[in-house]
Write an enzyme that holds these catalytic residues in place. Structure first.
Site, PDB file in Angstrom:
ATOM      1  N   ASP A   1       2.956   2.154  -9.740  1.00  0.00           N
ATOM      2  CA  ASP A   1       1.465   2.471 -10.001  1.00  0.00           C
ATOM      3  C   ASP A   1       0.387   1.724  -9.440  1.00  0.00           C
ATOM      4  OD1 ASP A   1      -1.386   2.340 -11.124  1.00  0.00           O
ATOM      5  OD2 ASP A   1      -1.014   2.842 -13.436  1.00  0.00           O
TER       6      ASP A   1
ATOM      7  N   LYS B   1     -11.814   2.443  -9.550  1.00  0.00           N
ATOM      8  CA  LYS B   1     -11.511   0.879  -9.858  1.00  0.00           C
ATOM      9  C   LYS B   1     -11.416   0.004  -8.004  1.00  0.00           C
ATOM     10  CE  LYS B   1      -8.224   1.506 -12.765  1.00  0.00           C
ATOM     11  NZ  LYS B   1      -8.526   2.309 -14.368  1.00  0.00           N
TER      12      LYS B   1
ATOM     13  N   CYS C   1      -6.229   1.341 -23.388  1.00  0.00           N
ATOM     14  CA  CYS C   1      -5.333   2.278 -22.867  1.00  0.00           C
ATOM     15  C   CYS C   1      -3.575   1.788 -22.879  1.00  0.00           C
ATOM     16  CB  CYS C   1      -5.346   3.407 -21.567  1.00  0.00           C
ATOM     17  SG  CYS C   1      -7.343   4.273 -21.506  1.00  0.00           S
TER      18      CYS C   1
END
Ligand code: PLP
Length: 407
Positions: free
Chosen positions: A201, A227, A365
């Site tokens: 990721d 992002k 998160c």
């Protein structure tokens, strides 16, 4: 000293001239989403004004032009991450969309009862929940690499978790909540030595670090477009050609079919097999423009400048009485998670906002990390290439003032 002209960079982001509650904006929420330079906003506008049309199947001029621009964006992503083929780049709605796609397709193709998937304790929920859901469906087992008090992965424990049943390791390159940069090469090498596959990721990595999927030899990688100065609703799944070819598609319809009859459907070739329906055409083209923006500045130069900001901010932060930095890994990207005394992050965040200082508050998160540290959440300041030391000074002043008010 950076060789990026920060004034020139900032001039490309009109939103940075905003005032919030009568104070100049200083935006430190870049790990959640970055702002978009003019050229990205203009590119998206230009797509709708000059080439709006659906892609791939049209014979008319606009459709061809839109298809060319969309596929050119794919090639930009390919060269940015150094993928061997442009069809190894799948456009998605974001990193979450990419991981859900992978978890579903990978699970359907490769996972049987009793197989194991390894994630880590520092994953974003988007790299936990899709794997949990998949493990539940396929009766597979989810294992978790622990972290230490600095917010680093315990690599020796990771090695012990690897087993003949490990089908996939799915880990983040950089933690969004702590800023930890993981030793990804070592993780990949160990995973492959165990004959398992790996997904990285890179949602918090590609905007800070040079990422080369072939040099890393990662099997899969995901990142968010929004992002990395690109439009929201954009992201990428990279996968090695052989694996993507083997994998079952996830969503059905539109772009992903070759032929359909009620008896049988045949699937399109890569990358279309994984891009069902009309994609975010303008978004993907905008992401291509954002990648040009980053590439022209040079991701190494961006890292160098952001690292200077991180070091400066850390030095200033630790002088604030009551400051506790959560996440003190030896290698970090430009993220500082912190708490001051027992001031609740929401209270501090709300008061900083009144000063025009935008930070994120909460669990980011990544609730398991907060549980590990025994805290409800943190304040998080994350820096991008347009931030300045003057802005950090304002943040330090703001935090100090609020801490004093709380006594
Ligand atoms: N992975 C990490 C490490 C993240 O930081 C984020 C977003 O914060 C995501 C995944 C989800 O990204 P997206 O918003 O593109 O779905």
């Amino acid at each position: 000293m950076t060789n990026i002209d920060i004034k020139k960079v900032r001039a490309q982001f009109p939103i940075l001239n905003s005032t919030i509650h009568g104070k100049p904006l200083a935006y430190f929420d870049n790990a959640a989403t970055t702002h978009k330079p003019d050229r990205v906003v203009n590119k998206v506008k230009e797509v709708y004004e000059t080439l709006n049309s659906n892609i791939h199947r049209g014979v008319h001029y606009l459709s061809n032009q839109a298809t060319l621009a969309y596929e050119e964006a794919r090639t930009k992503v390919q060269s940015f991450i150094n993928a061997a083929h442009s069809h190894e780049v799948i456009f998605t709605s974001g990193a979450t969309g990419a991981i859900n796609l992978l978890a579903n397709s990978f699970g359907e193709t490769y996972i049987s009862e009793g197989d194991e998937i390894i994630i880590s304790h520092m994953e974003h929920h988007s790299n936990i929940v899709p794997w949990q859901m998949m493990c539940k469906r396929r009766k597979a087992i989810l294992k978790v690499i622990p972290i230490n008090g600095n917010g680093e992965l315990v690599i020796d424990e990771f090695k012990k978790l690897l087993s003949p049943k490990t089908k996939l390791v799915a880990v983040t390159y950089v933690s969004n909540a702590l800023g930890t940069v993981n030793p990804i090469d070592e993780i990949i090498k160990n995973t492959h030595a165990n004959n398992s596959l790996i997904m990285v990721d890179a949602s918090q990595a590609v905007q800070h670090l040079k990422v080369d999927v072939q040099a890393m030899d990662t099997d899969f990688m995901v990142f968010s477009g929004h992002k990395i100065y690109g439009p929201t609703g954009t992201g990428v799944l990279y996968g090695k050609e052989k694996l993507l070819n083997e994998m079952e598609p996830w969503q059905g319809g539109g772009e992903m079919i070759k032929t359909v009859s009620f008896e049988e459907t045949t699937y399109n070739e890569l990358p279309f097999k994984f891009e069902a329906g009309t994609p975010n055409i303008a978004g993907a083209i905008g992401l291509g423009e954002a990648i040009d923006f980053v590439s022209e500045l040079g991701v190494e130069n961006i890292y160098e400048y952001e690292d200077e900001l991180l070091r400066y901010a850390t030095e200033q932060f630790i002088k604030i009485p009551g400051m506790r930095i959560i996440g003190t890994a030896s290698k970090k990207a430009s993220v500082i998670s912190f708490l001051v005394n027992d001031i609740h992050p929401f209270d501090m965040g709300t008061m900083l906002d009144k000063m025009g200082l935008a930070v994120r508050t909460g669990h980011h998160c990544a609730q398991p990390i907060m549980d590990f540290f025994g805290i409800p959440g943190t304040l998080r300041a994350s820096f991008a290439v347009y931030n300045t030391k003057e802005e950090i000074d304002r943040l330090v002043e703001g935090i100090t003032k609020i801490a004093k008010m709380f006594g």
